[in-house]
Motif scaffolding. Structure first.
Motif, PDB file in Angstrom:
ATOM      1  N   UNK A 368       0.900  -1.179  -0.157  1.00  0.00           N
ATOM      2  CA  UNK A 368      -0.017  -0.157   0.038  1.00  0.00           C
ATOM      3  C   UNK A 368       0.885   1.083   0.064  1.00  0.00           C
ATOM      4  N   UNK A 369       0.701   2.027  -0.948  1.00  0.00           N
ATOM      5  CA  UNK A 369       1.397   3.241  -1.070  1.00  0.00           C
ATOM      6  C   UNK A 369       0.564   4.529  -1.019  1.00  0.00           C
ATOM      7  N   UNK A 370       1.012   5.768  -0.786  1.00  0.00           N
ATOM      8  CA  UNK A 370       0.456   6.961  -0.890  1.00  0.00           C
ATOM      9  C   UNK A 370       1.228   8.186  -0.423  1.00  0.00           C
ATOM     10  N   UNK A 371       0.846   9.256  -0.931  1.00  0.00           N
ATOM     11  CA  UNK A 371       1.361  10.601  -0.496  1.00  0.00           C
ATOM     12  C   UNK A 371       0.528  11.466   0.433  1.00  0.00           C
ATOM     13  N   UNK A 376       0.747  17.009   9.154  1.00  0.00           N
ATOM     14  CA  UNK A 376       0.533  16.659  10.456  1.00  0.00           C
ATOM     15  C   UNK A 376      -0.199  15.378  10.752  1.00  0.00           C
ATOM     16  N   UNK A 377      -0.811  15.071   9.626  1.00  0.00           N
ATOM     17  CA  UNK A 377      -2.047  13.971  10.044  1.00  0.00           C
ATOM     18  C   UNK A 377      -1.654  12.709   9.974  1.00  0.00           C
ATOM     19  N   UNK A 378      -2.399  11.784  10.728  1.00  0.00           N
ATOM     20  CA  UNK A 378      -1.972  10.392  10.835  1.00  0.00           C
ATOM     21  C   UNK A 378      -2.992   9.710   9.933  1.00  0.00           C
ATOM     22  N   UNK A 379      -2.795   8.346   9.433  1.00  0.00           N
ATOM     23  CA  UNK A 379      -3.589   7.567   8.768  1.00  0.00           C
ATOM     24  C   UNK A 379      -3.666   6.396   9.048  1.00  0.00           C
ATOM     25  N   UNK A 380      -5.089   6.001   8.823  1.00  0.00           N
ATOM     26  CA  UNK A 380      -5.390   4.298   9.311  1.00  0.00           C
ATOM     27  C   UNK A 380      -5.499   3.682   8.033  1.00  0.00           C
ATOM     28  N   UNK A 397      -0.230   4.968  10.485  1.00  0.00           N
ATOM     29  CA  UNK A 397       1.276   5.728  10.362  1.00  0.00           C
ATOM     30  C   UNK A 397       0.840   7.190  10.589  1.00  0.00           C
ATOM     31  N   UNK A 398       1.948   7.835  11.085  1.00  0.00           N
ATOM     32  CA  UNK A 398       2.177   9.124  11.056  1.00  0.00           C
ATOM     33  C   UNK A 398       3.583   9.593  10.854  1.00  0.00           C
ATOM     34  N   UNK A 399       3.962  10.181   9.660  1.00  0.00           N
ATOM     35  CA  UNK A 399       5.370  10.506   9.344  1.00  0.00           C
ATOM     36  C   UNK A 399       5.687  11.922   9.747  1.00  0.00           C
ATOM     37  N   UNK A 400       4.812  12.719   9.866  1.00  0.00           N
ATOM     38  CA  UNK A 400       5.244  14.236  10.322  1.00  0.00           C
ATOM     39  C   UNK A 400       5.829  14.863   9.067  1.00  0.00           C
ATOM     40  N   UNK A 401       5.510  14.517   7.929  1.00  0.00           N
ATOM     41  CA  UNK A 401       6.173  15.192   6.723  1.00  0.00           C
ATOM     42  C   UNK A 401       5.055  14.653   5.380  1.00  0.00           C
ATOM     43  N   UNK A 402       5.628  15.357   4.279  1.00  0.00           N
ATOM     44  CA  UNK A 402       4.844  14.918   2.985  1.00  0.00           C
ATOM     45  C   UNK A 402       5.691  13.928   2.375  1.00  0.00           C
ATOM     46  N   UNK A 403       6.491  13.158   2.818  1.00  0.00           N
ATOM     47  CA  UNK A 403       6.955  12.164   1.922  1.00  0.00           C
ATOM     48  C   UNK A 403       6.441  11.033   1.627  1.00  0.00           C
ATOM     49  N   UNK A 404       6.424  10.140   0.613  1.00  0.00           N
ATOM     50  CA  UNK A 404       5.545   9.168   0.165  1.00  0.00           C
ATOM     51  C   UNK A 404       5.670   8.119   1.504  1.00  0.00           C
ATOM     52  N   UNK A 405       4.550   7.446   1.555  1.00  0.00           N
ATOM     53  CA  UNK A 405       4.686   6.351   2.322  1.00  0.00           C
ATOM     54  C   UNK A 405       4.316   4.762   1.733  1.00  0.00           C
ATOM     55  N   UNK A 406       4.954   4.129   2.295  1.00  0.00           N
ATOM     56  CA  UNK A 406       4.864   2.621   1.763  1.00  0.00           C
ATOM     57  C   UNK A 406       4.737   1.681   2.808  1.00  0.00           C
ATOM     58  N   UNK A 407       3.611   0.641   2.679  1.00  0.00           N
ATOM     59  CA  UNK A 407       3.705  -0.360   3.730  1.00  0.00           C
ATOM     60  C   UNK A 407       3.152  -1.494   3.127  1.00  0.00           C
ATOM     61  N   UNK A 419      -9.836  -5.546  -0.023  1.00  0.00           N
ATOM     62  CA  UNK A 419      -9.970  -4.241  -0.460  1.00  0.00           C
ATOM     63  C   UNK A 419      -9.368  -3.321   0.733  1.00  0.00           C
ATOM     64  N   UNK A 420      -8.754  -2.461   0.318  1.00  0.00           N
ATOM     65  CA  UNK A 420      -7.858  -1.461   1.109  1.00  0.00           C
ATOM     66  C   UNK A 420      -8.424  -0.099   0.835  1.00  0.00           C
ATOM     67  N   UNK A 421      -8.497   0.866   1.797  1.00  0.00           N
ATOM     68  CA  UNK A 421      -8.779   2.225   1.855  1.00  0.00           C
ATOM     69  C   UNK A 421      -8.166   3.014   3.055  1.00  0.00           C
ATOM     70  N   UNK A 422      -7.628   4.370   2.908  1.00  0.00           N
ATOM     71  CA  UNK A 422      -7.259   4.991   4.037  1.00  0.00           C
ATOM     72  C   UNK A 422      -7.952   6.076   4.596  1.00  0.00           C
ATOM     73  N   UNK A 423      -8.033   6.358   5.877  1.00  0.00           N
ATOM     74  CA  UNK A 423      -8.750   7.220   6.471  1.00  0.00           C
ATOM     75  C   UNK A 423      -7.826   8.410   7.206  1.00  0.00           C
TER      76      UNK A 423
END
Length: 534
Positions: A368-371, A376-380, A397-407, A419-423
């Motif tokens: 799963x990857x996203x930007x 400041x936001x965290x993501x479920x 996940x909460x990165x504290x930046x706008x760098x791409x996330x991959x899990x 099925x995957x989605x992000x909140x």
């Protein structure tokens, strides 16, 4: 002193008045080094009046060397970026000198002179911002200048005489206060507001002993000189406080007439200690059975709600939003036209992430990857299995930046569809005890492939080979399935059957076994239990 009229209500020129001494030194009219009490008059007022400084203008507290002049802070520390309000409240030296250098010595002196402060010819350097003057000022001059701040920028001379009458009661002289507006009401209000912070313990104000008296105040302390005469001696030469409200102005100075290794203020003496205690006692006496006056806000002042988190952590001046929690709201004042226009980008509903993707890696596991949409936001990361309707949280996940996330989701089953989605959620904003969430992404489905053996063959084929070893040729095809449906071995067996009729049934049964096709093997093997050794 009466703040509105300049009339002196009480004056103490010393601690003792010997009876046989015809002349007693009136120390209220003796010039002394003013220390930090000069800062508002020489630096802060002209910075706001002439150069649009605000209480939240940032200045960096750092080591500096300006043409050989190296000021230091009283505590020897450096605080980084600080606001003007914090600089005033804590009486920080270095930011004050930097402001004075920026606005120019001449602008500072001109403003102070309008409030009755005089300078010698040698008072033409940055050191005067911290009170380093040739002769200094008198307590009466300091009181007169601070009364101008308390009277909305209106300067007037002080007096001890109200009226002179002759023996017949005829009035020969009557004092009439003459005022001159030397700086704006708005500037006076902002400086007063910052000097009120000096009495606030939560701000670390140097005049915090006056807390609760609704006063504005500035302290000043002059250390002993760094000379051989005072080598190894810790103490102070002068200690000041100037405190006022719209009705009264009180100035207290402490020190010795002649400084010597025997006569000096002991270590621990400062404007925030003994002089402030004296001034506090005076105001407590005045208002023992009297309401304290209020400070009126001029029409040209705006009261603004700021985002305290941005102010303290990011060093940015941003407006609070409708979602900013009360504990993070900072009320600040600005001259109209100097207010910030940009709202905080922190206390908002978080945005959905961008470029959301789900793909399989080499191990057939979903990646799963996203930007992030906000730093400041965290993501479920949510997952739905097969036809189930209920989604479960599989990662946060909460990165504290706008760098791409991959899990990578390693807990998946081959052959299953997910099925995957992000909140997105806000880590500090709560609604009914739950984190405030933003809009979720679309649902992306992915199916995990069935597992295969290393050579890619079918499970049933592998099992058949296990049960009937040696029945496959080098090309991977069954030895018993030739082009015409039979093999040379079949022909040989059949020929033997014709020659040996006594054994024909057995040979025919064997030939049928060998001729089973792949589909038959699957159906046959699935019709009975299979137990293999471990």
């Amino acid at each position: 002193m009466d703040t509105q009229t300049g009339r002196i209500k009480a004056l103490l020129g010393g601690r003792s008045y010997p009876e046989d001494q015809r002349y007693v030194l009136n120390r209220a009219e003796v010039k002394r080094s003013p220390g930090s009490t000069i800062k508002p008059l020489l630096v802060y007022i002209p910075a706001i009046e002439l150069f649009n400084y605000t209480p939240v203008s940032f200045i960096e507290d750092e080591p500096i060397d300006i043409e050989g002049y190296i000021p230091s802070n009283a505590d020897g520390k450096f605080r980084g970026m600080v606001t003007l309000r914090e600089t005033v409240a804590k009486s920080i030296n270095i930011p004050t000198v930097k402001i004075f250098h920026e606005i120019g010595i001449s602008h500072g002196k001109t403003m102070a002179e309008k409030m009755g402060i005089s300078f010698e010819s040698g008072d033409n350097n940055l050191a005067i911002a911290l009170g380093g003057m040739e002769k200094g000022v008198t307590p009466l001059e300091i009181a007169r200048a601070y009364a101008a701040i308390g009277d909305r920028g209106s300067y007037k001379n002080y007096t001890t005489i109200l009226r002179i009458d002759d023996s017949r009661g005829k009035t020969l002289y009557e004092n009439h206060t003459i005022k001159e507006q030397v700086f704006s009401e708005e500037t006076a209000f902002l400086v007063t507001s910052m000097l009120q912070s000096a009495t606030d313990p939560e701000m670390g104000g140097t005049a915090r002993r006056l807390n609760g008296l609704n006063l504005a105040a500035k302290t000043g302390t002059v250390q002993l000189p760094r000379t051989d005469e005072f080598r190894g001696i810790k103490g102070a030469n002068d200690a000041w406080v100037a405190a006022y409200n719209p009705e009264y102005t009180v100035v207290v100075w402490m020190g010795f007439d002649k400084r010597s290794p025997e006569n000096y203020l002991p270590s621990g003496t400062s404007g925030g200690n003994q002089p402030t205690i004296v001034a506090g006692n005076i105001f407590q006496y005045i208002y023992e059975n009297k309401d304290k006056p209020k400070y009126e806000k001029p029409i040209g002042i705006s009261e603004v709600k700021l985002d305290g988190k941005a102010l303290k952590e990011q060093k940015r001046v941003l407006l609070a939003t409708a979602l900013t929690p009360k504990e993070y709201i900072v009320t600040e004042y600005f001259v109209k036209g100097t207010e910030p226009a940009q709202e905080s980008d922190y206390w908002v509903i978080p945005n959905a992430p961008q470029d959301f993707r789900v793909a399989l890696n080499e191990a057939d596991q979903p990646v799963i990857s996203f930007v992030p949409g906000n730093s400041f936001a965290g993501y479920y990361i949510m997952r739905i299995t097969g036809q189930e309707e209920k989604a479960v949280l599989v990662h946060q996940v909460q990165t504290g930046s706008l760098d791409p996330v991959e899990w990578t989701d390693t807990q998946v089953t081959p052959g299953e569809t997910y099925g995957y989605f992000i909140i997105p959620y806000h880590p500090e904003m709560k609604l009914d005890g739950e984190a405030v969430q933003g809009p979720q992404t679309q649902i992306l489905n992915i199916t995990i492939p069935e597992q295969e053996t290393e050579n890619g063959s079918d499970f049933w084929e592998d099992l058949w080979d296990l049960l009937r070893p040696g029945q496959r040729n080098q090309d991977g095809q069954d030895d018993d399935t030739g082009e015409d449906g039979g093999s040379s071995q079949d022909n040989e067996i059949n020929e033997n059957n014709e020659d040996n009729n006594g054994n024909g049934n057995n040979a025919g049964q064997e030939g049928l076994e060998i001729g089973y096709d792949q589909e038959f093997r699957r159906s046959a093997l699935s019709s009975f239990p299979l137990y293999l050794p471990a």
